[in-house]
Design an enzyme around this catalytic site. Structure first.
Site, PDB file in Angstrom:
ATOM      1  CD1 TRP A   1      -1.987  -2.304   1.902  1.00 28.81           C
ATOM      2  CD2 TRP A   1      -2.766  -1.567   0.001  1.00 28.81           C
ATOM      3  NE1 TRP A   1      -2.821  -3.056   1.513  1.00 28.81           N
ATOM      4  CE2 TRP A   1      -3.475  -2.613   0.432  1.00 28.81           C
ATOM      5  CE3 TRP A   1      -3.088  -0.833  -1.264  1.00 28.81           C
ATOM      6  CZ2 TRP A   1      -4.630  -3.119  -0.471  1.00 28.81           C
ATOM      7  CZ3 TRP A   1      -4.315  -1.639  -1.885  1.00 28.81           C
ATOM      8  CH2 TRP A   1      -4.744  -2.621  -1.452  1.00 28.81           C
TER       9      TRP A   1
ATOM     10  CG  ASP B   1      -3.224   3.724   3.900  1.00 31.39           C
ATOM     11  OD1 ASP B   1      -4.418   3.643   4.507  1.00 31.39           O
ATOM     12  OD2 ASP B   1      -2.992   3.128   2.975  1.00 31.39           O
TER      13      ASP B   1
ATOM     14  CE  LYS C   1      -8.673  -3.331   4.186  1.00 32.82           C
ATOM     15  NZ  LYS C   1      -8.091  -2.368   3.134  1.00 32.82           N
TER      16      LYS C   1
HETATM   17  C1  LIG Z   1      -7.225  -2.204   2.159  1.00 34.14           C
HETATM   18  C2  LIG Z   1      -6.280  -1.013   2.223  1.00 34.14           C
HETATM   19  C3  LIG Z   1      -5.670  -0.319   1.237  1.00 34.14           C
HETATM   20  C4  LIG Z   1      -6.886  -0.114  -0.241  1.00 34.14           C
HETATM   21  O1  LIG Z   1      -8.075   0.383   0.019  1.00 34.14           O
HETATM   22  P1  LIG Z   1      -9.026   0.770  -1.174  1.00 34.14           P
HETATM   23  O2  LIG Z   1     -10.236   1.053  -0.320  1.00 34.14           O
HETATM   24  O3  LIG Z   1      -9.344  -0.652  -1.632  1.00 34.14           O
HETATM   25  O4  LIG Z   1      -8.465   1.738  -1.764  1.00 34.14           O
HETATM   26  C5  LIG Z   1      -5.066   0.769   1.430  1.00 34.14           C
HETATM   27  N1  LIG Z   1      -4.159   0.944   2.324  1.00 34.14           N
HETATM   28  C6  LIG Z   1      -4.357  -0.229   3.322  1.00 34.14           C
HETATM   29  C7  LIG Z   1      -3.455  -0.038   4.327  1.00 34.14           C
HETATM   30  C8  LIG Z   1      -5.221  -0.963   3.374  1.00 34.14           C
HETATM   31  O5  LIG Z   1      -5.641  -1.795   4.096  1.00 34.14           O
END
Ligand SMILES: *Cc1c(COP(=O)(O)O)cnc(C)c1O
Length: 354
Positions: free
Chosen positions: A99, A166, A190
């Site tokens: 990510w 993030d 999540k």
């Molecule tokens: C799941 C995830 C993403 C991707 O998220 P999307 O909503 O599919 O764009 C990005 N960063 C982390 C840390 C994630 O767990």
């Protein structure tokens, strides 16, 4: 009984599923949540309560805006530099996994990324610790929890530059001090709610400084001014997120869920370390409390264990396709009883195969 250890979209509380399904049939006066106007007073209440719950649960201070957007965390990889990085300048990034890599990749559209440290050589099994963040960086970006590799960053580096995080896979799982951050973003699927919604918490004063012309839908200021309703928001996702945040509040909020999350992670890692057939994949001090990654001492037992888990009602335990092995995602809504059931499963398997 199924136990859902999926990494996302993932388990939400059963009562949230029940409330959401009844609102699909009758949200207000016989109308479905799916057919009401997003400009109706009823939905305006939903959006206001959702923002209020985020502020309450995370103790968001004055001077920050809470935005409910779309496009996932992946769109934030581009929106962050577009809104915060003046043309030709550099932002500092910590490379801790896929990510983070994807976030780094988007920066070149607007300026450049300076990767201050990377765990790539070790297949992202640890969090780099000693690195410098140059004082002239436009901001510092990191991923707090690496969903795919199962590492989590529990301490923030000391820096004077704006901090962007993030937090997709550990937001609302433990207490944080929002004032230590300038921008936090998270895909909802999540710990917040269903897919289709992205949470952004941004310090207002960092915006509007790039000199760049930004398309309306990609401009945080436009969404702040529009109260997250510049265009039609994802009504149902927001509604379900509100229900889930209400559930979290009723459980005692983030401080209480953090205790449970610690207990769940501790129980599972203890079994992984004790059980002769399994081993963890990450540096012990960086082990994630949300995504527990492990492999088998004897790789030939991986298929039989996967089948054994499947036969016994365990869902979503396969490691990410880029890593293999196993990953138990133990987000807020996963009950500790499911963790205990997994531990029992691992012990039964050990009895059969050791
Ligand atoms: C799941 C995830 C993403 C991707 O998220 P999307 O909503 O599919 O764009 C990005 N960063 C982390 C840390 C994630 O767990």
């Amino acid at each position: 009984m199924r136990h859902n250890f999926g990494a996302g979209p993932c388990i939400l509380p059963q009562e949230v599923f029940k409330q959401a399904s009844s609102a699909v049939l009758d949200f207000k006066d016989g109308l479905s949540i799916l057919e009401i106007s997003h400009r109706s007073p009823e939905f305006e209440e939903v959006i206001a309560e959702t923002v209020k719950l985020v502020k309450e649960l995370l103790n968001v201070p004055q001077g920050y805006s809470v935005l409910l957007l779309q496009g996932g965390a992946s769109l934030q990889f581009a929106m962050v530099p577009m809104n915060l990085l003046p043309q030709g300048q550099t932002a500092a990034y910590l490379e801790t996994g896929v990510w983070a890599n994807k976030a780094i990749k988007e920066v070149k559209n607007f300026g450049s990324a300076n990767v201050v440290a990377s765990a790539k050589e070790a297949n992202f099994t640890f969090i780099p610790k000693d690195y410098e963040i140059p004082a002239d960086s436009a901001y510092f970006h990191f991923t707090s929890n690496n969903t795919i590799y199962g590492t989590e960053m529990f301490t923030l580096p000391v820096t004077k530059v704006p901090v962007v995080c993030d937090m997709s896979s550990d937001i609302m799982s433990r207490e944080i001090e929002v004032s230590n951050y300038d921008l936090i973003y998270a895909g909802a699927q999540k710990n917040i709610g269903p897919a289709g919604l992205t949470l952004v918490i941004v310090k207002d004063e960092i915006l509007g400084k790039t000199g760049r012309s930004i398309p309306s839908m990609l401009d945080y200021k436009v969404h702040i001014d529009g109260g997250s309703m510049y265009n039609t928001p994802p009504v149902f996702s927001i509604y379900v997120a509100m229900l889930n945040l209400r559930w979290l509040k009723s459980k005692g909020g983030v401080a209480e869920i953090e205790k449970e999350n610690k207990a769940k992670a501790h129980a599972l890692y203890t079994e992984i370390d004790r059980n002769t057939l399994f081993k963890g994949t990450c540096a012990v001090e960086d082990r994630s409390r949300m995504n527990v990654c492990f492999v088998m001492e004897n790789p030939e037992l991986e298929k039989p264990f996967a089948k054994f888990a499947d036969d016994n009602g365990f869902e979503g335990l396969n490691g990410h396709r880029s890593v293999g092995g196993f990953r138990a995602s133990i987000y807020n809504a996963l009950p500790i009883t499911s963790v205990h059931a997994l531990i029992d499963l691992m012990q039964t398997f050990e009895e059969k195969y050791k």
